[in-house]
Scaffold this motif. Structure first.
Motif, PDB file in Angstrom:
ATOM      1  N   LEU A   1    -114.851  67.814  16.164  1.00  0.00           N
ATOM      2  CA  LEU A   1    -115.399  67.201  14.966  1.00  0.00           C
ATOM      3  C   LEU A   1    -114.359  66.343  14.258  1.00  0.00           C
ATOM      4  O   LEU A   1    -114.702  65.373  13.577  1.00  0.00           O
ATOM      5  CB  LEU A   1    -115.939  68.271  14.015  1.00  0.00           C
ATOM      6  N   ALA A   2    -113.095  66.649  14.452  1.00  0.00           N
ATOM      7  CA  ALA A   2    -112.047  65.861  13.807  1.00  0.00           C
ATOM      8  C   ALA A   2    -111.817  64.529  14.517  1.00  0.00           C
ATOM      9  O   ALA A   2    -111.425  63.548  13.889  1.00  0.00           O
ATOM     10  CB  ALA A   2    -110.748  66.654  13.769  1.00  0.00           C
ATOM     11  N   PHE A   3    -112.054  64.461  15.821  1.00  0.00           N
ATOM     12  CA  PHE A   3    -111.714  63.274  16.589  1.00  0.00           C
ATOM     13  C   PHE A   3    -112.855  62.270  16.718  1.00  0.00           C
ATOM     14  O   PHE A   3    -112.620  61.064  16.666  1.00  0.00           O
ATOM     15  CB  PHE A   3    -111.225  63.663  17.990  1.00  0.00           C
ATOM     16  N   VAL A   4    -114.053  62.728  16.910  1.00  0.00           N
ATOM     17  CA  VAL A   4    -115.173  61.826  17.174  1.00  0.00           C
ATOM     18  C   VAL A   4    -115.429  60.857  16.021  1.00  0.00           C
ATOM     19  O   VAL A   4    -115.555  59.648  16.252  1.00  0.00           O
ATOM     20  CB  VAL A   4    -116.436  62.627  17.567  1.00  0.00           C
ATOM     21  N   PRO A   5    -115.494  61.311  14.767  1.00  0.00           N
ATOM     22  CA  PRO A   5    -115.711  60.332  13.681  1.00  0.00           C
ATOM     23  C   PRO A   5    -114.566  59.323  13.545  1.00  0.00           C
ATOM     24  O   PRO A   5    -114.798  58.151  13.241  1.00  0.00           O
ATOM     25  CB  PRO A   5    -115.811  61.193  12.427  1.00  0.00           C
ATOM     26  N   LYS A   6    -113.330  59.775  13.791  1.00  0.00           N
ATOM     27  CA  LYS A   6    -112.202  58.840  13.725  1.00  0.00           C
ATOM     28  C   LYS A   6    -112.298  57.784  14.806  1.00  0.00           C
ATOM     29  O   LYS A   6    -112.046  56.596  14.554  1.00  0.00           O
ATOM     30  CB  LYS A   6    -110.876  59.593  13.868  1.00  0.00           C
ATOM     31  N   ILE A   7    -112.664  58.190  16.012  1.00  0.00           N
ATOM     32  CA  ILE A   7    -112.794  57.236  17.117  1.00  0.00           C
ATOM     33  C   ILE A   7    -113.898  56.223  16.821  1.00  0.00           C
ATOM     34  O   ILE A   7    -113.723  55.019  17.020  1.00  0.00           O
ATOM     35  CB  ILE A   7    -113.048  57.978  18.444  1.00  0.00           C
TER      36      ILE A   7
ATOM     37  N   ILE B   1     -97.226  42.835  13.088  1.00  0.00           N
ATOM     38  CA  ILE B   1     -97.633  44.147  13.609  1.00  0.00           C
ATOM     39  C   ILE B   1     -98.194  45.017  12.495  1.00  0.00           C
ATOM     40  O   ILE B   1     -99.237  45.661  12.649  1.00  0.00           O
ATOM     41  CB  ILE B   1     -96.447  44.840  14.307  1.00  0.00           C
ATOM     42  N   LEU B   2     -97.512  45.036  11.356  1.00  0.00           N
ATOM     43  CA  LEU B   2     -97.994  45.845  10.230  1.00  0.00           C
ATOM     44  C   LEU B   2     -99.326  45.344   9.698  1.00  0.00           C
ATOM     45  O   LEU B   2    -100.212  46.142   9.359  1.00  0.00           O
ATOM     46  CB  LEU B   2     -96.951  45.855   9.115  1.00  0.00           C
ATOM     47  N   MET B   3     -99.478  44.024   9.621  1.00  0.00           N
ATOM     48  CA  MET B   3    -100.729  43.467   9.101  1.00  0.00           C
ATOM     49  C   MET B   3    -101.902  43.708  10.046  1.00  0.00           C
ATOM     50  O   MET B   3    -103.026  43.938   9.601  1.00  0.00           O
ATOM     51  CB  MET B   3    -100.578  41.962   8.866  1.00  0.00           C
ATOM     52  N   THR B   4    -101.652  43.649  11.346  1.00  0.00           N
ATOM     53  CA  THR B   4    -102.764  43.826  12.283  1.00  0.00           C
ATOM     54  C   THR B   4    -103.110  45.299  12.514  1.00  0.00           C
ATOM     55  O   THR B   4    -104.266  45.620  12.765  1.00  0.00           O
ATOM     56  CB  THR B   4    -102.466  43.150  13.628  1.00  0.00           C
ATOM     57  N   SER B   5    -102.132  46.175  12.432  1.00  0.00           N
ATOM     58  CA  SER B   5    -102.437  47.587  12.654  1.00  0.00           C
ATOM     59  C   SER B   5    -102.825  48.309  11.374  1.00  0.00           C
ATOM     60  O   SER B   5    -103.443  49.378  11.426  1.00  0.00           O
ATOM     61  CB  SER B   5    -101.243  48.293  13.297  1.00  0.00           C
ATOM     62  N   GLY B   6    -102.495  47.746  10.231  1.00  0.00           N
ATOM     63  CA  GLY B   6    -102.762  48.396   8.951  1.00  0.00           C
ATOM     64  C   GLY B   6    -104.213  48.742   8.685  1.00  0.00           C
ATOM     65  O   GLY B   6    -104.515  49.885   8.324  1.00  0.00           O
ATOM     66  N   PRO B   7    -105.140  47.797   8.834  1.00  0.00           N
ATOM     67  CA  PRO B   7    -106.543  48.146   8.539  1.00  0.00           C
ATOM     68  C   PRO B   7    -107.083  49.286   9.406  1.00  0.00           C
ATOM     69  O   PRO B   7    -107.783  50.168   8.902  1.00  0.00           O
ATOM     70  CB  PRO B   7    -107.300  46.846   8.825  1.00  0.00           C
ATOM     71  N   LEU B   8    -106.727  49.293  10.683  1.00  0.00           N
ATOM     72  CA  LEU B   8    -107.220  50.369  11.554  1.00  0.00           C
ATOM     73  C   LEU B   8    -106.585  51.706  11.200  1.00  0.00           C
ATOM     74  O   LEU B   8    -107.253  52.752  11.260  1.00  0.00           O
ATOM     75  CB  LEU B   8    -106.953  50.023  13.016  1.00  0.00           C
ATOM     76  N   LEU B   9    -105.309  51.690  10.821  1.00  0.00           N
ATOM     77  CA  LEU B   9    -104.664  52.937  10.419  1.00  0.00           C
ATOM     78  C   LEU B   9    -105.254  53.479   9.125  1.00  0.00           C
ATOM     79  O   LEU B   9    -105.442  54.693   8.978  1.00  0.00           O
ATOM     80  CB  LEU B   9    -103.157  52.715  10.262  1.00  0.00           C
ATOM     81  N   ILE B  10    -105.581  52.590   8.207  1.00  0.00           N
ATOM     82  CA  ILE B  10    -106.200  53.025   6.952  1.00  0.00           C
ATOM     83  C   ILE B  10    -107.596  53.585   7.209  1.00  0.00           C
ATOM     84  O   ILE B  10    -107.979  54.611   6.634  1.00  0.00           O
ATOM     85  CB  ILE B  10    -106.230  51.868   5.937  1.00  0.00           C
ATOM     86  N   ILE B  11    -108.348  52.946   8.092  1.00  0.00           N
ATOM     87  CA  ILE B  11    -109.682  53.453   8.442  1.00  0.00           C
ATOM     88  C   ILE B  11    -109.577  54.838   9.069  1.00  0.00           C
ATOM     89  O   ILE B  11    -110.339  55.750   8.729  1.00  0.00           O
ATOM     90  CB  ILE B  11    -110.401  52.469   9.384  1.00  0.00           C
ATOM     91  N   ALA B  12    -108.627  55.016   9.992  1.00  0.00           N
ATOM     92  CA  ALA B  12    -108.445  56.328  10.626  1.00  0.00           C
ATOM     93  C   ALA B  12    -108.009  57.376   9.604  1.00  0.00           C
ATOM     94  O   ALA B  12    -108.465  58.528   9.645  1.00  0.00           O
ATOM     95  CB  ALA B  12    -107.421  56.228  11.746  1.00  0.00           C
TER      96      ALA B  12
END
Length: 89
Positions: free
Chosen positions: A49-55, A17-28
């Motif tokens: 403006l805070a949400f659209v780039p993260k999505i 779970i940590l390995m698969t969710s980690g890259p997306l959490l770091i990107i966000a």
């Protein structure tokens, strides 16, 4: 199936779970930090403006990391089912 084996499987599950969710959490995190710095320097306080780039960044991350994430989870599930049939059957 011993209690040590169950704990090892649960530990591996948490690790997957940590390995698969980690890259997306770091990107966000990185994209949110960049947008926050941009908003602080330009004094633009638009909430969307805070949400659209993260999505958008997370969607690009899913496209890039998706096959790897799916392979990790599928391998873990296959190992679980193989162990289940080995000890139950």
């Amino acid at each position: 199936m011993t209690s040590e084996m169950v704990i090892a499987i649960a530990e591996r599950g948490v690790w997957v779970i940590l390995m698969t969710s980690g890259p997306l959490l770091i990107i966000a995190l990185v994209s949110g930090l960049a947008v926050s710095i941009f908003q602080a320097t330009t004094q633009i306080q638009e909430q969307t403006l805070a949400f659209v780039p993260k999505i958008v960044a997370v969607l690009v991350g899913i496209i890039f990391f998706g096959p790897w994430m799916l392979a990790k989870v599928t391998t873990f599930a296959t190992d679980i089912f193989e162990n289940l049939t080995r000890y139950v059957g």
